[in-house]
Enzyme design. Structure first.
Site, PDB file in Angstrom:
ATOM      1  N   SER C  68       0.492  -1.122   0.167  1.00 12.83           N
ATOM      2  CA  SER C  68      -0.084  -0.117   0.218  1.00 12.83           C
ATOM      3  C   SER C  68       1.268   1.329   0.211  1.00 12.83           C
ATOM      4  O   SER C  68       0.468   1.921  -0.248  1.00 12.83           O
ATOM      5  CB  SER C  68      -0.987   0.271   1.235  1.00 12.83           C
ATOM      6  N   HIS C  71       1.737   1.873  -3.417  1.00 13.24           N
ATOM      7  CA  HIS C  71       0.602   2.044  -3.882  1.00 13.24           C
ATOM      8  C   HIS C  71      -0.026   3.967  -3.790  1.00 13.24           C
ATOM      9  O   HIS C  71      -0.968   4.370  -4.615  1.00 13.24           O
ATOM     10  CB  HIS C  71      -0.507   1.103  -3.773  1.00 13.24           C
ATOM     11  N   ARG C 243      10.331 -15.589  -4.183  1.00 10.35           N
ATOM     12  CA  ARG C 243       8.946 -15.708  -2.467  1.00 10.35           C
ATOM     13  C   ARG C 243       9.057 -17.167  -3.241  1.00 10.35           C
ATOM     14  O   ARG C 243       8.364 -17.924  -1.722  1.00 10.35           O
ATOM     15  CB  ARG C 243       8.156 -15.011  -3.564  1.00 10.35           C
TER      16      ARG C 243
END
Lengths: 389, 389, 389, 389
Positions: C68, C71, C243
């Site tokens: 976030s 973003h 990942r």
């Protein structure tokens, strides 16, 4: 303003070890070990005033008398109050009440002046681990309205907004102020039953049979809630005539007097097995506070997976034959007080006419006679006695 | 004996790949892909006979018509039955019924000759992982009465005892055979609602508000159960006049016609938020089978922690805005059919007068006219149509 | 003191209707509709000071970068920030952090100067119905640290004590300040997974198989928690090489690259059914935020009674074939953020060495380079990037 | 074939009232009231043969000795067997076992010849209300392998397929027959712990602290399961040296000898409060069968919302101070035996290497020395003794 104040002497019994906290705050965890020679009287005391932005001032309209009020009045042989609970005197008593908001602090969001409200008895911090996990009833910093903080046998009362819940929906349904305030004064004991049955107990499977032992106000609320939550047969045991009659009115299908049963040499367990055709009950509520007598009956009347909800307060240990809980795959669930969303959910049930607890009110007194109201309650003839300032 | 038999042609559609099991047993998982040109007619067939020690023979007294019976009669443009469910023809239809036990195998323990009974529709094996874990509805070896095994639009029916449950307690309450058998024929659809709301859904917090979209027999049963389980306000949406009227009678407090709402440019979500004063509903039941329309409404009307119970069967995917479930901390719970203790718990609710489902019966036909009963149901005017041999 | 501040222009899009609350507070519910031309920069701002008795001042030691944060830096074609979440600028960013208490207000009970702590990101009121019922995440008056209130890419931060939890037990176990603070900065994303799996999801039956789609920090935390909570086989799908490697290290038994699967014309559902020998998974976590792709796979790989935990945030609706949830008796459970006892329970797991989330840290930056840390995160090469003032 | 048979005299004690069922079947509900002068010996008896389509014949590979086997061998002063449980003699003993399927009936679906399997001890009907509701352990028509039906201290054993579960996945993991069969023989006691903790108890919140009192095989299994299910600190109390050592190996972080504590004048409750820094434990398992001593400790060491799991069998009532459960909002959950999906879930945990119960095996005997194996167990030096035909 006028208020019923309880005063007493701070005189810890020999051998009782005060915690540091108790000593510093002069607030007892177990009043029966500390407070002597209580004096209850109507006094003139200063009206509460807003001092914090979250304060709410409420004009009290109705306040029920609880058995614990009686136990702060009554003493044992050594002169100590009978109540084995948190207490800090002097204190205005009364914790089952409703009223109207007359003033709010600058930051209050939940209510506004003019709202009809009820207030939780248990004051929880909201930030300890227990509170955060939904166990506000197990708050590490608990305080109690009408026990350690001034309560509602008074003209006015001050509360933090967080404990306050609106009754406006009940008013909208009934269009009757009296009915609304009297309903409001019964939310607290109904919330105690709601907490045990639903919030802690997880509720019942509709169509299961239910047992409630004891029909004081909390037992009667349990009956009303079990009825509204889908219990099939509801069986109640209670020694008082008037309470047995109310048990039937609140929704109990079968009501027995244990004294009469004993005369006939029949046990409660036998009655339950008989009514349930041998299966036993799905949910069994101990609301009598007589564990030494009731648990040995309960354990012989449980259906597979039964829930035993412990609401009544029994002094001392009760004999529990654990193997019977193993064989039945059943459980004992302890519950005390109320918290979380118990108040607003009970309000919804009242506002939608699912339960009407005002039926259990048997006497009403003005504030000036609050002490008489407590004495009347002590006679154990009534179901619920209200004080209405 | 006489029975309503459905026959059809085994004619798998091009492109449909039969499983080895389907092919071997000539039993379709999805009838709509396989069975063509159905013919329903009253036929004379042999009366069932006891062949295993756990068999029970039942004289049928009442059997409800289900929407799935209609979908085995109706065909699509290519001539295939509309029902996308397990089917094996020829088969006696009918799976919502009650009757009297007339003969039992040597090992039967649950019932005896003369007992009034109802029988589960779903036939579960009881030993696969799903069954053992309480998901008999998800049994690996499932069979369906009235779909893959002979059902109850017939004079007699045979069942393994494990699916059979006694109605004797309903009879004891009402002392009325008609009432008992008609109640018994409604246990199956009521069990479907019970399974979704309680067995899978975990029930509601009494005092929460409820929504039911669609008032066919299962939606009506959901209303009755929500009412008896402590929902506060119950809001229903339904397009049929007669069903809306029945929704009110079963306990819905607010009943709306979505067609009328649309004319007024009001959405279902807006209505729910309005009635619940902005909080949204605690439990929302999709019983319309119109997911493309209903889920986009439901997701805008959920209280924190809401439960959305999916009972209606929607063909194809529905658009679900998952973030709304995250923001609300809510969930969608899928449920179909009934299992476990749904039948006996529903029977207890009927026997203790907590619900009376016979109110939704709108027409009755004799066995000879079973086909007319299905055609009547197809008109979608009725709530529940019964066939009574 | 130094802090990474985000500034932007309040410029509601045409057609976006601000709520009265948004307009009055200049605080957006959906930043993407309102905030234009963001500028992130290290600034010198005043150090926070105690003003209320419950304030706590914390010297920040480590703060993770969240998607976030990226973003709020990135914009769409019209120049609006990409983040569709609550925001109020200017604001110091950073909400996954740990630090040391340097000053406390007069009434603070939970911590004292010198304590090592982490702080909840979501600021809940604690008194609305949602909060009282244990849904603090659904608080009516929610605020967000690092979004609408100054966050932790700064030297110091101020918080009400109620959101603060001690890390002292982690320190006691590891005797290592770095390890403790880095662990502390990972509690927030781990708490998000904990909330979904356990607090909202109710946990898994040990011995059930688990699936996690997506291995960002929250997916990786989900893997670690599923491993420590008794999942049998854990299957992960993730497109990033690094990942996937970390997924294996956190406890995933089977790790797949969906891109490779696609090349082989194999679906995720097929893989899951293959690994679980046809039963499907008991618990499936959507942590990819790619619902349009993932839910159609998930619904084909569910065991009876499966739980689908929705953690990833997907823009727009996803197609969900509800009948598959009915046939499986399964459910979708929405969860976002963390609340209640998630933080202290995660701390206990770290302190008892059940999970070690510091393994997922792939880069570290000083406070002066906080913006570079966000840019690094935007490249999507890393698992977790830390800023350490 | 060879088998260890227990014979005894049917001689109901004076005053013991046989039920009609007991008398008709000569099968005692409470063996201690009925069976006298037991004689255990290795005998030659007929090998079991398939007679029903659902029969499975298993060649026994390993069978654990249980405390109940000892109690069928030992007698009280009046000559009655000590075991107060269902029994019907003569009977081949042994109920914790694994083996290989050598023959199956015509209708068997769950297993095939050659499969490695274990078998549930409790034989449930699958159709009574208790069974249907997931309480197969509370089945109305329960029978017990190795108590009322021939057990597994034998070369071969016959079982209905519904109680049989495959071990093939364990074999696939370990590629070791010995390991697989020994693991398989430990599923039954592990299932007893699984049932209490998860199936009845509903599991724990990962990150909660756990206590296990007693480290017999079931206590040791509880430790292993708590460890694999996310308990933070695990505290064990046990008097035997070898079992305390195994408790540590199975995952207990803190292990105490109550005898030593008593010497130091320290109670178990004090230790628990000390280790948990005053909060008490989240889950507490009574696996000692010494309720008169353990429950008074447990009730002083409970965190808010604690679960007390009753696994140990205590003769007679235990004193329980119910108010402590009310104040803590905690509960006692009774559990005995195993059912539902306990076996396959435990098998999954073993096959995925989450638990390895073979570590608790301390002695192994051939079938010929099965009686010596029981005598060895009676010495209470071992954790688990295996008989391997």
């Amino acid at each position: 303003m006028k208020a019923l104040v309880c005063e007493a002497e701070w005189s810890p019994r020999k051998g009782y070890r005060l915690t540091r906290e108790e000593d510093a705050k002069k607030s007892a965890i177990n009043g029966n070990q500390v407070w002597k020679n209580p004096r209850l009287s109507i006094k003139e005391i200063p009206q509460p005033e807003i001092s914090r932005p979250t304060d709410v001032i409420i004009k009290v309209k109705a306040c029920g008398v609880c058995g614990s009020d009686v136990h702060m009045m009554e003493t044992d042989d050594a002169g100590y109050i009978k109540l084995a609970y948190r207490t800090k005197f002097p204190c205005v008593l009364g914790h089952e009440f409703s009223g109207r908001v007359v003033e709010v602090g600058s930051g209050v969001k939940k209510v506004k002046t003019g709202d009809m409200v009820s207030v939780e008895e248990i004051h929880w911090c909201g930030q300890c681990l227990a509170c955060c996990e939904g166990y506000q009833n197990q708050c590490l910093y608990i305080e109690d309205l009408g026990f350690t903080e001034d309560g509602a046998f008074a003209e006015y009362l001050i509360s933090d907004e967080k404990y306050v819940w609106k009754l406006n929906d009940i008013m909208e349904t009934y269009q009757d102020e009296e009915k609304t305030y009297e309903s409001g004064a019964l939310i607290e004991p109904t919330g105690v039953a709601y907490e045990g049955l639903f919030s802690r107990g997880g509720g019942l499977r509709p169509g299961g049979h239910a047992v409630v032992i004891g029909s004081g106000p909390i037992g009667l609320a349990a009956i009303a809630l079990l009825r509204t939550a889908g219990a099939a047969k509801i069986i109640n045991f209670e020694i008082s005539d008037i309470r047995r009659k109310l048990a039937g009115r609140m929704g109990s299908d079968f009501v027995y007097d244990p004294v009469e049963l004993k005369k006939d040499n029949v046990t409660m367990a036998q009655v339950i097995l008989d009514v349930t055709k041998g299966t036993g009950a799905h949910i069994l509520v101990e609301a009598a506070g007589a564990g030494q007598i009731t648990y040995p009956e309960i354990e012989n009347a449980m259906e597979h997976g039964a829930k035993v909800i412990a609401l009544g307060v029994t002094a001392g240990s009760s004999p529990v034959d654990i193997i019977k809980y193993q064989i039945a795959g059943s459980r004992i669930i302890g519950s005390i007080g109320h918290c979380g969303a118990d108040f607003p959910r009970v309000i919804n049930l009242m506002a939608s006419r699912r339960i009407d607890m005002t039926q259990i009110i048997t006497s009403r007194f003005p504030l000036e006679k609050a002490l008489e109201a407590i004495k009347q309650t002590a006679k154990k003839i009534d179901a619920k006695v209200l004080v209405k300032p």
